[in-house]
Write an enzyme that holds these catalytic residues in place. Structure first.
Site, mmCIF file in Angstrom:
data_model
loop_
_atom_site.group_PDB
_atom_site.id
_atom_site.type_symbol
_atom_site.label_atom_id
_atom_site.label_comp_id
_atom_site.label_asym_id
_atom_site.label_seq_id
_atom_site.Cartn_x
_atom_site.Cartn_y
_atom_site.Cartn_z
ATOM 1 N N PHE A 15 -2.469 16.429 3.963
ATOM 2 C CA PHE A 15 -2.830 15.788 2.480
ATOM 3 C C PHE A 15 -1.359 15.577 1.805
ATOM 4 O O PHE A 15 -0.899 16.657 1.671
ATOM 5 C CB PHE A 15 -3.909 16.625 1.760
ATOM 6 C CG PHE A 15 -4.288 15.599 0.385
ATOM 7 C CD1 PHE A 15 -4.907 14.642 0.430
ATOM 8 C CD2 PHE A 15 -3.839 15.840 -0.741
ATOM 9 C CE1 PHE A 15 -5.621 14.019 -0.396
ATOM 10 C CE2 PHE A 15 -4.270 15.135 -1.719
ATOM 11 C CZ PHE A 15 -5.007 14.143 -1.796
ATOM 12 N N ASP A 18 -4.738 6.007 5.637
ATOM 13 C CA ASP A 18 -5.373 7.065 6.572
ATOM 14 C C ASP A 18 -6.260 6.580 7.402
ATOM 15 O O ASP A 18 -5.610 6.461 8.500
ATOM 16 C CB ASP A 18 -5.773 8.034 5.248
ATOM 17 C CG ASP A 18 -6.225 9.366 5.791
ATOM 18 O OD1 ASP A 18 -6.122 9.480 6.976
ATOM 19 O OD2 ASP A 18 -6.881 10.107 5.055
ATOM 20 N N GLU A 72 0.822 -1.104 0.130
ATOM 21 C CA GLU A 72 -0.209 0.167 0.089
ATOM 22 C C GLU A 72 0.677 1.172 0.127
ATOM 23 O O GLU A 72 2.086 1.316 0.465
ATOM 24 C CB GLU A 72 -0.965 -0.068 1.128
ATOM 25 C CG GLU A 72 -2.365 -0.458 0.937
ATOM 26 C CD GLU A 72 -3.135 0.507 0.450
ATOM 27 O OE1 GLU A 72 -2.722 1.520 -0.466
ATOM 28 O OE2 GLU A 72 -4.452 0.276 0.459
HETATM 29 P P1 IMP Z 1 -8.189 5.078 4.147
HETATM 30 O O1 IMP Z 1 -9.510 3.940 3.896
HETATM 31 O O2 IMP Z 1 -8.752 6.314 4.878
HETATM 32 O O3 IMP Z 1 -6.939 4.560 4.778
HETATM 33 O O4 IMP Z 1 -7.847 5.554 2.611
HETATM 34 C C1 IMP Z 1 -6.634 5.270 2.032
HETATM 35 C C2 IMP Z 1 -6.496 5.501 0.414
HETATM 36 O O5 IMP Z 1 -7.010 6.942 0.563
HETATM 37 C C3 IMP Z 1 -4.959 5.398 0.056
HETATM 38 O O6 IMP Z 1 -4.761 4.313 -0.350
HETATM 39 C C4 IMP Z 1 -5.072 6.636 -0.690
HETATM 40 O O7 IMP Z 1 -5.516 6.198 -2.222
HETATM 41 C C5 IMP Z 1 -6.099 7.842 -0.152
HETATM 42 N N1 IMP Z 1 -5.109 8.670 0.420
HETATM 43 C C6 IMP Z 1 -4.918 8.750 1.802
HETATM 44 N N2 IMP Z 1 -4.507 9.722 2.356
HETATM 45 C C7 IMP Z 1 -3.939 10.307 1.322
HETATM 46 C C8 IMP Z 1 -3.071 11.631 0.821
HETATM 47 O O8 IMP Z 1 -2.850 12.102 1.649
HETATM 48 N N3 IMP Z 1 -2.992 11.864 -0.507
HETATM 49 C C9 IMP Z 1 -3.551 11.155 -1.462
HETATM 50 N N4 IMP Z 1 -4.105 9.893 -1.285
HETATM 51 C C10 IMP Z 1 -4.618 9.673 0.034
HETATM 52 MG MG MG Z 2 -3.854 3.108 -1.938
#
Ligand code: IMP
Ligand code: MG
Length: 190
Positions: free
Chosen positions: A161, A112, A108
Site C-alpha cells: 500500500f 491495482d 490514472e
Molecule cells: P483497482 O480497481 O483495484 O485497480 O483500484 C485502483 C484504485 O484504488 C486507484 O485508482 C486508487 O484510487 C486505489 N488504490 C489502489 N492501490 C492503492 C494504494 O496503494 N494506495 C492508495 N490508493 C490505492
Molecule cells: Mg485512481
C-alpha cells in the site's frame, strides 16, 4: 532515496521506504510526455483525470503537453467491502465533455486490481470516442490478471500500500511530492 528536506512538512517515520522519488517522477514524465506528444502529433487530445488520486500526475503531465490538449475529470467509486474493488462502479462526477470523435487519454495514479480501469475503458469507449488510451503513473502486479491495454506506464511497483503524489490513506498523504510505502502500524493504528 532522497534526503528529507529540512523544511519538509511531513514525517519520514510514517514510511517504510520512498519507492519513487520526486526526481524520478519528473524524469519519467519527461520521457512519457515526449512519447505522448509524438504519438498524438496534430491531434487535439482530451486528458481525462480520475479524481482524486490522479490530480498530481495530471497537473504535471498536462504541463508537458501542447495548449490544444484539454483536461476533464471523472470521479468514480467502487462498491464493496474492504479495500478491494468489487467490479461495481458508480459515477460520482461525470465528464463535462462530449466524447464523440475525440481522442481520449485516461490519466490514472495507480492500477491495482485493474477493475476500476477496466470498467472505465468500457464506459468511455461506448460514448463514441475515436480512441481511448491509458496513462498510469504506477502499476501493481495484480493488474496483469485483468486484460487491460495500458499504453503508457510510469513505474511497476510491488503490491504494498503506497501513498503520496495524489495517493491517499484516509484522505491523508496526497500532498507528498514522492510515492512511499506506508508503515503498516500507521494504517493498523496503535
Ligand atoms: P483497482 O480497481 O483495484 O485497480 O483500484 C485502483 C484504485 O484504488 C486507484 O485508482 C486508487 O484510487 C486505489 N488504490 C489502489 N492501490 C492503492 C494504494 O496503494 N494506495 C492508495 N490508493 C490505492
Ligand atoms: Mg485512481
Amino acid at each position: 532515496m532522497e534526503e528529507n528536506p529540512v523544511d519538509a512538512h511531513y514525517d519520514m517515520d510514517d514510511f517504510t521506504k520512498v519507492i519513487v522519488s520526486e526526481n524520478e517522477i519528473s524524469r519519467k514524465l519527461d520521457e512519457l510526455g515526449e512519447q505522448i506528444r509524438a504519438d498524438y502529433e496534430g491531434r487535439d487530445v482530451l486528458l481525462v483525470g480520475v479524481l482524486k488520486g490522479a490530480v498530481m500526475v495530471m497537473a504535471d503531465l498536462a504541463r508537458r503537453m501542447p495548449p490544444s490538449f484539454q483536461m476533464d475529470w471523472m470521479a468514480v467509486s467502487s462498491y464493496g467491502s474492504g479495500t478491494k474493488s468489487s467490479g461495481v462502479v458508480r459515477i460520482l462526477k461525470d465528464l463535462d465533455t462530449d466524447l464523440t470523435g475525440r481522442d481520449v487519454l485516461i490519466v490514472e495514479d495507480v492500477i491495482d486490481s485493474g477493475i476500476t480501469l477496466h470498467w472505465l475503458l468500457g464506459n468511455l469507449r461506448s460514448r463514441g470516442a475515436a480512441s481511448v488510451e491509458v496513462m498510469s503513473l504506477l502499476r501493481k502486479p495484480d493488474a496483469v490478471q485483468v486484460e487491460l491495454d495500458v499504453k503508457y506506464v510510469g513505474f511497476d511497483i510491488p503490491s504494498d500500500f503506497v501513498v503520496g503524489y495524489g495517493l491517499d490513506f484516509a484522505e491523508k498523504y496526497r500532498t507528498l511530492p514522492f510515492v512511499a510505502i506506508l508503515k503498516p502500524e500507521v494504517y493498523q493504528g496503535d
